[in-house]
Design an enzyme around this catalytic site. Structure first.
Site, PDB file in Angstrom:
ATOM      1  N   SER A 138      41.361  47.356  49.388  1.00 42.25           N
ATOM      2  CA  SER A 138      41.947  46.031  49.245  1.00 42.25           C
ATOM      3  C   SER A 138      43.446  46.191  49.072  1.00 42.25           C
ATOM      4  O   SER A 138      43.927  47.269  48.690  1.00 42.25           O
ATOM      5  CB  SER A 138      41.355  45.335  48.014  1.00 42.25           C
ATOM      6  OG  SER A 138      42.052  44.157  47.686  1.00 42.25           O
ATOM      7  N   TYR A 151      39.513  45.353  38.516  1.00 40.47           N
ATOM      8  CA  TYR A 151      39.306  45.415  39.967  1.00 40.47           C
ATOM      9  C   TYR A 151      40.344  46.323  40.621  1.00 40.47           C
ATOM     10  O   TYR A 151      40.002  47.193  41.435  1.00 40.47           O
ATOM     11  CB  TYR A 151      39.383  44.007  40.551  1.00 40.47           C
ATOM     12  CG  TYR A 151      39.129  43.949  42.036  1.00 40.47           C
ATOM     13  CD1 TYR A 151      37.854  44.165  42.544  1.00 40.47           C
ATOM     14  CD2 TYR A 151      40.149  43.658  42.937  1.00 40.47           C
ATOM     15  CE1 TYR A 151      37.600  44.107  43.898  1.00 40.47           C
ATOM     16  CE2 TYR A 151      39.917  43.599  44.293  1.00 40.47           C
ATOM     17  CZ  TYR A 151      38.637  43.821  44.779  1.00 40.47           C
ATOM     18  OH  TYR A 151      38.398  43.778  46.125  1.00 40.47           O
TER      19      TYR A 151
END
Length: 233
Positions: A138, A151
């Protein structure tokens, strides 16, 4: 001829969203795809689209025995493994002091440990085919943001794992690539109208695994084209 004709691929997190799009993209290129996730019913529904090329297989990537069994079954049936797409992931977003220990552990287990386990058991077979690992990270694996501490930490860890794998596997001609998308239009979370379509990210995966034999596309960062203020979205 399709560029992946005869190739055997595993896609984790294949039951919805980006995993579905990646599975369809690889199948379109001629690959046989073992679509893996925890929810077998969703995988079986996806397999109905191309039952000769999409093989549903339930697997929790955080469980060593299940991952090992998944890899073993692929080798027993097809005798080879060419592509491993580590797409399984989840996110909990809150200030660090509000994250629960369980939420932290879930992100580390799925986003990082899951990729470690699939790579660990797939690598011996990928060495035999000069295969390819694609880790779906990501933009959050390259830059942090508030409320994303857990995250981001898991995705930064995945980036480090990918870098180490690249160095370890080059002598065996096994490629390692990392795709770092921004916001995607999936069930993963809230997104803007201009967020990336899953198919756009899946196309990037298809491009990466179809690169010429002597070329490694190590890291691709994808961001949506944000409309200018006042521009129609």
């Amino acid at each position: 001829m399709s560029s992946l004709k005869g190739k055997v691929a595993i896609v984790t997190g294949a039951s919805k969203g980006l995993g579905v799009a990646i599975t369809r993209r690889l199948v379109h290129e001629g690959a046989t795809v073992i679509a893996s996730a925890r929810r077998l019913n969703l995988l079986e529904a996806l397999a109905q689209e191309k039952p000769d090329q999409i093989i549903p297989q339930a697997c929790d990537v955080t469980q060593r025995q299940q991952v090992q069994q998944l890899i073993d079954q692929v080798i027993q049936r097809w005798g080879r493994l060419d592509l491993l797409i580590n797409n399984a992931g989840l996110g909990h977003f809150a200030p660090v002091d509000e994250l629960t220990e369980e939420q932290w552990d879930q992100m580390m287990d799925v986003n990082l440990k899951g990729a470690f386990l699939t790579c660990k058991y797939a690598i011996p077979h990928l060495k035999q085919t000069e295969g390819h690992i694609v880790n779906i990270s990501s933009v959050a694996g390259t830059e942090s943001f508030a409320r994303g501490g857990g995250y981001c930490a898991s995705k930064f860890g995945l980036m480090a794992l990918s870098d180490a794998l690249t160095l370890e596997l080059k002598p065996y001609h096994v490629k390692v690539s990392t795709i770092c998308p921004g916001s995607i239009k999936t069930e993963f979370g809230r997104y803007k109208d201009y967020a990336l379509d899953p198919e756009q990210v899946a196309d990037a995966v298809g491009m990466v695994v179809s690169a010429p034999k002597g070329v490694i596309l190590n890291q691709i960062t994808m961001r949506p084209l944000v409309p200018m203020k006042g521009e129609s979205q």
